[in-house]
Scaffold this motif. Sequence first.
Motif, PDB file in Angstrom:
ATOM      1  N   GLY A 440     -11.067   8.637  15.674  1.00  0.00           N
ATOM      2  CA  GLY A 440     -10.965   9.416  16.898  1.00  0.00           C
ATOM      3  C   GLY A 440     -10.580   8.550  18.081  1.00  0.00           C
ATOM      4  N   ASN A 441     -10.151   9.204  19.155  1.00  0.00           N
ATOM      5  CA  ASN A 441      -9.773   8.522  20.392  1.00  0.00           C
ATOM      6  C   ASN A 441      -8.718   7.448  20.157  1.00  0.00           C
ATOM      7  N   ASP A 442      -7.787   7.739  19.220  1.00  0.00           N
ATOM      8  CA  ASP A 442      -6.680   6.827  18.931  1.00  0.00           C
ATOM      9  C   ASP A 442      -7.157   5.476  18.398  1.00  0.00           C
ATOM     10  N   GLN A 443      -8.285   5.486  17.688  1.00  0.00           N
ATOM     11  CA  GLN A 443      -8.834   4.276  17.084  1.00  0.00           C
ATOM     12  C   GLN A 443      -8.794   4.418  15.562  1.00  0.00           C
ATOM     13  N   PHE A 444      -8.406   3.340  14.891  1.00  0.00           N
ATOM     14  CA  PHE A 444      -8.284   3.347  13.435  1.00  0.00           C
ATOM     15  C   PHE A 444      -8.893   2.082  12.858  1.00  0.00           C
ATOM     16  N   LEU A 445      -9.592   2.241  11.741  1.00  0.00           N
ATOM     17  CA  LEU A 445     -10.186   1.110  11.040  1.00  0.00           C
ATOM     18  C   LEU A 445      -9.429   0.927   9.733  1.00  0.00           C
ATOM     19  N   SER A 446      -8.813  -0.244   9.572  1.00  0.00           N
ATOM     20  CA  SER A 446      -8.006  -0.505   8.387  1.00  0.00           C
ATOM     21  C   SER A 446      -8.859  -1.033   7.247  1.00  0.00           C
ATOM     22  N   HIS A 447      -8.618  -0.498   6.051  1.00  0.00           N
ATOM     23  CA  HIS A 447      -9.323  -0.934   4.845  1.00  0.00           C
ATOM     24  C   HIS A 447      -8.280  -1.476   3.860  1.00  0.00           C
ATOM     25  N   VAL A 448      -8.380  -2.760   3.543  1.00  0.00           N
ATOM     26  CA  VAL A 448      -7.434  -3.391   2.640  1.00  0.00           C
ATOM     27  C   VAL A 448      -7.864  -3.140   1.199  1.00  0.00           C
ATOM     28  N   MET A 449      -6.984  -2.533   0.419  1.00  0.00           N
ATOM     29  CA  MET A 449      -7.302  -2.185  -0.963  1.00  0.00           C
ATOM     30  C   MET A 449      -6.660  -3.133  -1.972  1.00  0.00           C
ATOM     31  N   GLU A 450      -5.570  -3.802  -1.567  1.00  0.00           N
ATOM     32  CA  GLU A 450      -4.849  -4.669  -2.478  1.00  0.00           C
ATOM     33  C   GLU A 450      -4.041  -5.669  -1.658  1.00  0.00           C
ATOM     34  N   VAL A 451      -3.915  -6.898  -2.147  1.00  0.00           N
ATOM     35  CA  VAL A 451      -3.070  -7.900  -1.506  1.00  0.00           C
ATOM     36  C   VAL A 451      -2.164  -8.542  -2.566  1.00  0.00           C
ATOM     37  N   ASP A 452      -1.107  -9.200  -2.079  1.00  0.00           N
ATOM     38  CA  ASP A 452      -0.205  -9.992  -2.926  1.00  0.00           C
ATOM     39  C   ASP A 452       0.453  -9.183  -4.043  1.00  0.00           C
ATOM     40  N   ALA A 453       0.692  -7.910  -3.808  1.00  0.00           N
ATOM     41  CA  ALA A 453       1.368  -7.069  -4.813  1.00  0.00           C
ATOM     42  C   ALA A 453       2.287  -6.081  -4.108  1.00  0.00           C
ATOM     43  N   ALA A 454       3.120  -6.593  -3.192  1.00  0.00           N
ATOM     44  CA  ALA A 454       3.954  -5.726  -2.366  1.00  0.00           C
ATOM     45  C   ALA A 454       5.192  -5.278  -3.129  1.00  0.00           C
ATOM     46  N   HIS A 455       4.969  -4.496  -4.197  1.00  0.00           N
ATOM     47  CA  HIS A 455       6.069  -3.932  -4.976  1.00  0.00           C
ATOM     48  C   HIS A 455       5.935  -2.410  -5.052  1.00  0.00           C
ATOM     49  N   HIS A 456       5.461  -1.814  -3.972  1.00  0.00           N
ATOM     50  CA  HIS A 456       5.265  -0.369  -3.927  1.00  0.00           C
ATOM     51  C   HIS A 456       6.287   0.253  -2.970  1.00  0.00           C
ATOM     52  N   ALA A 457       7.221   1.010  -3.525  1.00  0.00           N
ATOM     53  CA  ALA A 457       8.246   1.637  -2.697  1.00  0.00           C
ATOM     54  C   ALA A 457       7.763   2.925  -2.050  1.00  0.00           C
ATOM     55  N   SER A 458       6.745   3.557  -2.625  1.00  0.00           N
ATOM     56  CA  SER A 458       6.297   4.840  -2.101  1.00  0.00           C
ATOM     57  C   SER A 458       4.872   5.106  -2.561  1.00  0.00           C
ATOM     58  N   CYS A 459       4.269   6.154  -2.007  1.00  0.00           N
ATOM     59  CA  CYS A 459       2.918   6.536  -2.407  1.00  0.00           C
ATOM     60  C   CYS A 459       2.719   8.011  -2.129  1.00  0.00           C
ATOM     61  N   GLU A 460       1.650   8.529  -2.670  1.00  0.00           N
ATOM     62  CA  GLU A 460       1.313   9.944  -2.469  1.00  0.00           C
ATOM     63  C   GLU A 460      -0.205  10.079  -2.479  1.00  0.00           C
TER      64      GLU A 460
END
Length: 500
Positions: A440-460
Motif C-alpha cells: 500500500g501507499n506505493d510501497q513494495f517489499l521484494s522477495h527473492v525466490m531465485e538467483v543466478d538462473a536468469a534464463h526465464h523469458a516469460s512467466c505466468e
Amino acid sequence: MIACQISRSIFLVCGVLLAGGCEDNPSSRDATVTTAVQGSSVPSPRVAQFCGHCHAFPQPHTFARSEWRAEVAQGFRFYEVAENLKLDVPTEDEVVAFYESAAPENIPEPLPQDVEESSIFRSKVRADDSVAMSISGVFPGAHAGELWACDMRTATIYRSEETGRFSEAVRPVECANPCRLNWADLDRDGQSELLVSDLGSFFPQDHLNGAVWKLDPLADWKCTPVIQGISRVADVQPGDLDRDGDLDLVVAEFGWRRTGRLLVLWNPGHSDFTTWKQEVIDPRHGAIDVPLIDLDGDGHLDIVALLSQEFEMVVAYLNRGEGQFEQKVIFAANEPSFGSSGIEIVDFDQDGDSDVILSNGDSFDSSYVKPFHGVRWLENVGRYPFVAHDVVRMAGVHRTVAGDIDLDGDLDLASVSLLPPSVMQKWKGLPSIIWMENQGNDQFLSHVMEVDAAHHASCELNDVDQDGDLDIVATNFRWQEETGPPVTWFINQKRLPPPQ
C-alpha cells in the motif's frame, strides 16, 4: 539490445540507435517524455540535434566511458544507411569527445542478493525434461490450471496436463519460430482456434518471413496462414475493433532495423483471410506487446502498444470508430537504451481504470547490466502521460505479471529475468525470479525466490495445483541445444481461508 516478451519473444530487439537509422518521424520526437533516467551533461547544439533527432538523446551515463567510441561508431553507420535524413553532421571525434568527457569511468555494479529463506513459495517443482530449449512464453488455456507454451527453436507447441507436466501438442511444419499463442474464434463457429505469432527467424533480421498462423485443434491441428510475407511478428491480439460482431486482429510486426509496423487486419465476416483488409496503424518498428482494452470507457476497444528499439515508449491508439485511431503517449523513456521488454494492462490500484505494468530489462546490447532496469507501474490518472512509479530495480527483467499472491486483497507482482550468458558469468547473485508484495501507499517489499538462473523469458501466475492461490510458472530459455524442463514451477503455500 534483444528483447523478449515473448511474448514475448527473444531476439526481438538488437542495436542501440544513437543517430539515425529511422525516417524523420515527428511523432517519436515530439512525444511527452516521462523521465526514466536522471542526469546528463549538456552537449553542443549540433551534437544534440544529430544524436537526438529520431529519438530521445542518449544519456552519457548509460555506458561506461570506454564503451562510447564503439557506440558512436555504430550510430554513424546507422545514419549512413538511413533514408530521408539530411542533418548537420558533426564528426565522429566530436561526438565521442562529448560522451567520453561526460560518461562515468564505470557503470555501478549490481549488488548480489540471497534467496529469501522464509517464503510463501515451496521449493521449485520442475516439470519433466524434454528437448524444449527456448520456451518464449506460457499462456493460459481454456480449462482451469491448463497452460500452453511454445518453443522458438523447434517450433513445438506444448500443453500442460493436470499434473503440471508438459507434453507436445503439435509441431506445425509451416511455422518457423513461434513466440506467442492466443485463442480466438475467428469464424464464429463456437470453437476457438490457436493463433500463433511467428518471428520467421530465431535471430533478429530484416526479412519478410514473419507470419500469423491459425491452428485448428478439431481438424488435426490444420495450419492455415492468416497473414504471411511480413516482418517478424511478436504478438497478435484478437478483438472486435469495429463492433460488427466478429473478431479483427492487431498484429505487432516487430521487424528489426528497417522493417516492422503495427497492423490491423479487418475481418469482413468470413474466414477467407485473403480478403481481410490490412491497415497500417503505425509505421514504426519495434512493437512487442499489443493488448486490447477499452482504455477510455467509450465502448470501443483501444490498442496499447509497447514500442521498443529507439522509440522506447508505451502508446495508446484510442479507437474513434470508422477505422480512426488517435495516438496518446502513456509513457516515453528519455533514453534509447532503456531496454523495454514487456507490458501488462491491469487495474493495479483497483480504482476502476486500466493501468500499465512496464518491464525494462533488455540487456542484449552490452556486456553489463543497466542500473535503471526494473519494473514500473504506470498509473492511469485520467490524462496522458500516465504517472510512473518505480517498483523495483532488477537486472534483466523480462516479464512481470500481476495478481493477489499473498491473498490480502490487493495486487502484487512477480517478475523473471533473462540475461546473456556473458553477463551471468560476470555478476553473481543477480535475482532471476522475485515477487513484490504490495504494502500500500506505493510501497513494495521484494522477495527473492531465485538467483543466478536468469534464463526465464516469460512467466505466468496460475493456480496450477487448484488449491485457491496463485503459483508462479517461469519459462526456461536455453541458449545451447540442450535438454531441460520447459518451465519451472513455484508452488504458492498460501491458502484461502475456509468458508464461514
